[in-house]
Design a protein around this motif. Sequence first.
Motif, PDB file in Angstrom:
ATOM      1  N   SER A   6      19.204 -64.499   2.098  1.00 36.32           N
ATOM      2  CA  SER A   6      19.828 -64.545   3.421  1.00 36.32           C
ATOM      3  C   SER A   6      20.485 -65.900   3.681  1.00 36.32           C
ATOM      4  CB  SER A   6      18.786 -64.263   4.491  1.00 36.32           C
ATOM      5  OG  SER A   6      17.850 -65.313   4.514  1.00 36.32           O
TER       6      SER A   6
ATOM      7  N   ASP B 149      20.438 -60.340  11.965  1.00 35.57           N
ATOM      8  CA  ASP B 149      19.746 -61.630  11.864  1.00 35.57           C
ATOM      9  C   ASP B 149      20.684 -62.767  12.258  1.00 35.57           C
ATOM     10  OD1 ASP B 149      21.376 -61.503   9.736  1.00 35.57           O
ATOM     11  OD2 ASP B 149      19.862 -61.935   8.207  1.00 35.57           O
TER      12      ASP B 149
ATOM     13  N   LEU C 210      27.346 -66.668   1.306  1.00 37.67           N
ATOM     14  CA  LEU C 210      25.992 -66.202   1.018  1.00 37.67           C
ATOM     15  C   LEU C 210      25.743 -66.289  -0.490  1.00 37.67           C
ATOM     16  CD1 LEU C 210      25.183 -63.068   3.182  1.00 37.67           C
ATOM     17  CD2 LEU C 210      24.185 -65.339   3.293  1.00 37.67           C
TER      18      LEU C 210
ATOM     19  N   LYS D 229      12.349 -69.518   6.058  1.00 35.94           N
ATOM     20  CA  LYS D 229      13.240 -68.445   5.606  1.00 35.94           C
ATOM     21  C   LYS D 229      13.152 -68.284   4.098  1.00 35.94           C
ATOM     22  CE  LYS D 229      16.565 -69.589   9.038  1.00 35.94           C
ATOM     23  NZ  LYS D 229      17.901 -70.138   9.198  1.00 35.94           N
TER      24      LYS D 229
ATOM     25  N   ASP E 193      12.362 -64.895   2.092  1.00 34.15           N
ATOM     26  CA  ASP E 193      13.269 -64.310   1.104  1.00 34.15           C
ATOM     27  C   ASP E 193      12.607 -64.121  -0.249  1.00 34.15           C
ATOM     28  OD1 ASP E 193      15.233 -64.162   2.919  1.00 34.15           O
ATOM     29  OD2 ASP E 193      16.521 -65.712   2.072  1.00 34.15           O
TER      30      ASP E 193
END
Lengths: 279, 362
Positions: free
Chosen positions: A117, B331, A171, B203, B207
């Motif tokens: 993310s 998100d 990303l 985070k 992940d």
Amino acid sequence: MHNLLKLENITMQFGGVVAVNNLSLEVNEGEIVSLIGPNGAGKTTAFNVVTGVYEPTNGCVSFEGKAIVESYPRGKMRKTYAGENRGAYHKRIVKTPDKITKLGIARTFQNIRLFKSMTVLENVLVAMHMRRKSNLFTATFMLNRKEEKEMRRKATELLDKVGLLDVKDELATSLPYGKQRRLEIARALATEPKLLLLDEPAAGMNPQETDELTAFIREIRDEFGLTIFMIEHHMNLVMDISDRIYVIDFGKLIASGVPAEIQNNEVVIKAYLGVSEDE
Amino acid sequence: MKSKTIFKAIDIVLLLAAFGVAIAVDLVMPVGLPATVLKKGAVFAVVAVSMNLLNGFTGLFSLGQAGFMLLGAYTYAIFSIPLEARASVYYMQDHVAGFLNVVELPVVVAMIAAGAVAAIFAFLIGLPVLRLKSDYLAIATLGFAEIVGAFAKWEMLGPITNAPNPLVNYPKFSKVTTYFVAAGICIAIIALLVRSTYGRAFKAIRDDEIAAEAMGINLAKHKMISFVTSSFFAGVGGAMLAMFQSKAQANSFNTALTYEILLIVVIGGIGSLSGSVIASFLYIACSEWWLRFLDTPDVIPGLTRNGFRLVVFSAVIMVIVLFFRRGLMGDKEFSTERLVKGSKQFVKDIQDRKARKAKEVN
């Protein structure tokens, strides 16, 4: 040249399966050393022992002359241990992977494990979190602006060096495969390692990309003063780049030496090509 | 570059406008549904954001929120009831704990104490529980919340918790603005944490735990930081909910409350703080205000009756969960820039589609 990483009599047994059997090897400072072997030979398991993912059933790993991982057959393994050198070790040193990374061993993964993310830049910034000076309070209330700026500057610089600067805000998972591999290496470099473990860095790459990678690995070795220990299947890459090579099969070391020796070693050729029946 | 600063300015104006609404409601109609909705919405926003920190940003699926809220609510109530009012609150008990006759904390200090108690419990329970993953963690924390509820109702603890009777007569915020300021401070701190280098580490753990650990992130420590911080603000939120309900009683901090908050987090978007805030106001407004007309029998004779709004409300929730899988915000965080760009893109998409259709017809 003194050795940076030393594995002594490492045995890793899962239930009845001995994945790594009495493996001893050394990686000297400034070298590029490769670990090769057929599929399922226990190469990645050996890496996982070095990085603290697995606790070995028996044996000792030392880094810069200090033991970082050490164990002996305990619990159920006391009865079922099938390896060698039982009774040679009595201490138990178990460091978690994060502690080992902090000591200066960084790694990449065989199947790419980027933070999905996050952007490319953030992926590198995460790796810099470990060497922070700020604490929870100063970081939350932005009293560490200087450090944060410095981190971003360093991360940008690093991305520039590995040639990912133009995609830094994308990303991580949107990158093409080869660049994802590069990013994994960049992220590992951001932890400021002395030793870099590369687990099949050329997996899935075409010959041209592999050549680029060869040059890239040399480049970062010189630039960051690294020692590199890698697992690889591309023989061109391995023979081209390695100072020394270790070959394992069924968890056991079957040969070691400089590339020219390995290329002509009969045991290695047998392990890789198999032996035909009528020979 | 210039448009970016303009958009940022609009964001700030919108934020100030929210506080403006609170002040306006205080001035125009201090009692009534809008005031109630805004107060409750602010309380739920704090708790939803704290839950999102844990579930959305760190990837720890915990269902202990109600338990920590209860700890916060009781701590706040016990320490802030005025000394002279204590006798009337604890009149059912034959004796009260000694410290209750001497300790009375000011409101803000009692709120921080509420958070601190929740945080301490989170630390203790976190030591064994944070080793668990996904569903197992959820079950363990859910169990913890149930146990806390049972203890609060236990008569042996009556001299402290006034069990099984509610705690009342503690000081409360009367104005919507006060709720907004308190909620704003809590949410701002969590937002700052999420944006810091620690937020990135959280985070990373969400992940990929293995990669995060290989990058030198101490999993146990960072999970604990997230869990304790989240519980601290759940405790503060619990204190605020106690103020809103003007009585603290274990029964109102049940599992259903946790699920309501989880629902808000999911509707708002797992991993979006602004989503949680928006969703909590929408959720509370929907359940308490906008659908209330359905409770009157004469809207559709024979169908609408008392409680019917909850039926419609559930249907609305199902539709949202079905069609907005990733919640209102996904998100991403709310920003005017994204809104404008998004709507431009949307208009363009429609125009493209029209053009394509026109072409096909020709």
